[in-house]
Design a protein around this motif. Structure first.
Motif, short mmCIF file in Angstrom:
data_model
loop_
_atom_site.label_atom_id
_atom_site.label_comp_id
_atom_site.label_asym_id
_atom_site.label_seq_id
_atom_site.Cartn_x
_atom_site.Cartn_y
_atom_site.Cartn_z
N SER A 19 0.86 -1.19 0.00
CA SER A 19 0.00 0.00 0.00
C SER A 19 0.89 1.23 0.00
O SER A 19 1.75 1.37 0.89
CB SER A 19 -0.91 0.01 1.23
OG SER A 19 -1.47 1.29 1.43
N SER A 35 5.25 8.00 -4.56
CA SER A 35 4.93 7.48 -5.89
C SER A 35 5.90 8.01 -6.94
O SER A 35 6.34 7.27 -7.83
CB SER A 35 3.49 7.86 -6.27
OG SER A 35 2.56 7.29 -5.38
N GLU A 51 2.53 -3.92 -9.70
CA GLU A 51 1.35 -3.88 -10.54
C GLU A 51 0.26 -3.12 -9.79
O GLU A 51 -0.01 -3.43 -8.63
CB GLU A 51 0.85 -5.29 -10.85
CG GLU A 51 1.76 -6.12 -11.71
CD GLU A 51 1.17 -7.48 -11.97
OE1 GLU A 51 0.46 -7.64 -12.99
OE2 GLU A 51 1.38 -8.37 -11.13
N ARG A 52 -0.31 -2.14 -10.42
CA ARG A 52 -1.34 -1.33 -9.80
C ARG A 52 -2.71 -1.81 -10.26
O ARG A 52 -3.02 -1.75 -11.44
CB ARG A 52 -1.10 0.14 -10.11
CG ARG A 52 0.19 0.68 -9.47
CD ARG A 52 0.81 1.80 -10.27
NE ARG A 52 2.02 2.32 -9.64
CZ ARG A 52 3.25 1.85 -9.85
NH1 ARG A 52 3.41 0.82 -10.67
NH2 ARG A 52 4.29 2.39 -9.24
N ARG A 55 -7.05 0.25 -6.31
CA ARG A 55 -6.47 0.67 -5.04
C ARG A 55 -5.50 -0.36 -4.47
O ARG A 55 -4.87 -0.11 -3.44
CB ARG A 55 -7.59 0.93 -4.02
CG ARG A 55 -8.47 2.12 -4.39
CD ARG A 55 -9.42 2.44 -3.25
NE ARG A 55 -10.22 3.62 -3.55
CZ ARG A 55 -11.09 4.16 -2.70
NH1 ARG A 55 -11.27 3.61 -1.51
NH2 ARG A 55 -11.77 5.23 -3.05
N ILE A 57 -2.17 -3.08 -4.89
CA ILE A 57 -0.93 -3.25 -5.65
C ILE A 57 -0.35 -4.62 -5.32
O ILE A 57 -0.65 -5.22 -4.28
CB ILE A 57 0.10 -2.15 -5.34
CG1 ILE A 57 0.53 -2.21 -3.88
CG2 ILE A 57 -0.42 -0.78 -5.72
CD1 ILE A 57 1.71 -1.31 -3.57
#
Length: 291
Positions: A19, A35, A51-52, A55, A57
Motif C-alpha cells: 500500500s 509514488s 502492478e497497480r 487501489r 498493488i
C-alpha cells in the motif's frame, strides 16, 4: 544502473505494506512524493516493480525477484554503518532541523550534552520542508527538531515549546499596520506554501485547520523559512511562521504580525523509535521543555 538507499528503503516499505498510503505514513513522506520516487526508480531500472490494480498493488515478477537482494543490501548497510560508528575515535551525532532552533534552547542544550558526552561532536543540518521528519525517515539524522505532527508511528517526539503562529507580510501590505491580524482577514491572500511532500507541515503553515474547508490560494512553494520570506519580500504572497522564527528570520521590507484564532505551532525533539542508544537518550534529556 545506480539506485539510492532511500529509493531502496521506499521500495522495501511498499513491498511490506502493499500500500502506497501505509508505506508513506510509515516513512513519513507524502504519498505523491513516494509514488514519484518509485516511478523514477522504475524508469531507471527499465521495468515495473509493482502492478497497480485500482487501489490494490502487488509485486511484479521482477519486483519479487529483486526484493530479497534489496533487503540484503539494506541490512548489510545498516550493520556496517552501526559497526563503523561503534569504532573508537571522534563520534558524531547528526541533528536535523526544519528551522534554526535559536531561542537560546540550542546553545544551552549543546553545552549540557557536551558536558555529559565530551567524546561526541554534534553536526547540525538544516533539512528542507519536503522532509517532515528532518532526516529521521532515511536515517540521515540521528535526532531532529521538528514541527508537529510527524506522520509516522516509527518516530517518537517530545514537545519543547508551543509558539503562536505569525504572518509575514510585505511592508507595504494594507494589513501591515495592524498589531495583530485575524486569520479571517487572510483567507483570500495568496500564500507561500511548503511543497506537497511536506505533508502535515504544508497544512500547518497554510493553517488548513482554520479554513473550514476553504482551499488556500497558493502563490508559490518554498522548501524553507528563508525561501518563504524571500518570496514574501518580493511581494509574491504572505507566509505563516512560528513566533520564534519571526524573530530569527528577518528581511528588509517584511513585517511579521501575530495571527488571532490559530492554534499554536508545536516545536518538538524527535528520534526513531528503534533507536535505543544511550547517546540519543542523553541528547533528548539535554533539551528542557519550556515552562
Amino acid at each position: 544502473m545506480d539506485a539510492h538507499l532511500r529509493e531502496l528503503r521506499y521500495f522495501a516499505a511498499i513491498a511490506d505494506e502493499l500500500s502506497f498510503t501505509r508505506a508513506a505514513a510509515r516513512l513519513s513522506v507524502s504519498q505523491p512524493a513516494l509514488s514519484k520516487q518509485i516511478r523514477s526508480l522504475e524508469r531507471r531500472l527499465g521495468f515495473a516493480l509493482f502492478e497497480r490494480r485500482g487501489r490494490e498493488i502487488a509485486l511484479t515478477r521482477q519486483g519479487a525477484a529483486l526484493l530479497p537482494a534489496v533487503r540484503e543490501v539494506l541490512a548489510s548497510w545498516d550493520r556496517a554503518y552501526a559497526d563503523v560508528r561503534a569504532l573508537g575515535g571522534p563520534r558524531t551525532l547528526v541533528v536535523g532541523m526544519q528551522t534554526a532552533v535559536g531561542r537560546e534552547r540550542q546553545r544551552h542544550a549543546l553545552r549540557r550534552f557536551r558536558e555529559q558526552a565530551p567524546d561526541w561532536t554534534v553536526s547540525l543540518r538544516l533539512v528542507g520542508w519536503d522532509d517532515p521528519t528532518a532526516g529521521l525517515a532515511d536515517a540521515s539524522s540521528d535526532v531532529a527538531f521538528v514541527w508537529l505532527p510527524v506522520p509516522s508511528p516509527d518516530i517518537r517526539t517530545r514537545t519543547l515549546a508551543a509558539e503562536r503562529r505569525h504572518v509575514a507580510l510585505p511592508g507595504d501590505h494594507p494589513l501591515a499596520a495592524r498589531a495583530e491580524i485575524a486569520f479571517t482577514d487572510l483567507l483570500d491572500e495568496p500564500f507561500i506554501a511548503p511543497p506537497a511532500a511536506a505533508g502535515p507541515l504544508r497544512d500547518l503553515w497554510l493553517a488548513s485547520d482554520a479554513r473550514r474547508g476553504r482551499p488556500p490560494r497558493i502563490a508559490a512553494e518554498a522548501a524553507s523559512p528563508d525561501a518563504a520570506l524571500d518570496a514574501v519580500a518580493s511581494g509574491v504572497g504572505v507566509a505563516l511562521l512560528a513566533e520564534g522564527d519571526a524573530l530569527l528570520y528577518q528581511r528588509t521590507g517584511v513585517v511579521c504580525r501575530p495571527v488571532r484564532s490559530l492554534a499554536p505551532a508545536e516545536l518538538a525533539v524527535a528520534w526513531r523509535a528503534d533507536d535505543t542508544r544511550e547517546i540519543t537518550r542523553l541528547f533528548v534529556a539535554s533539551l528542557r521543555p519550556e515552562a
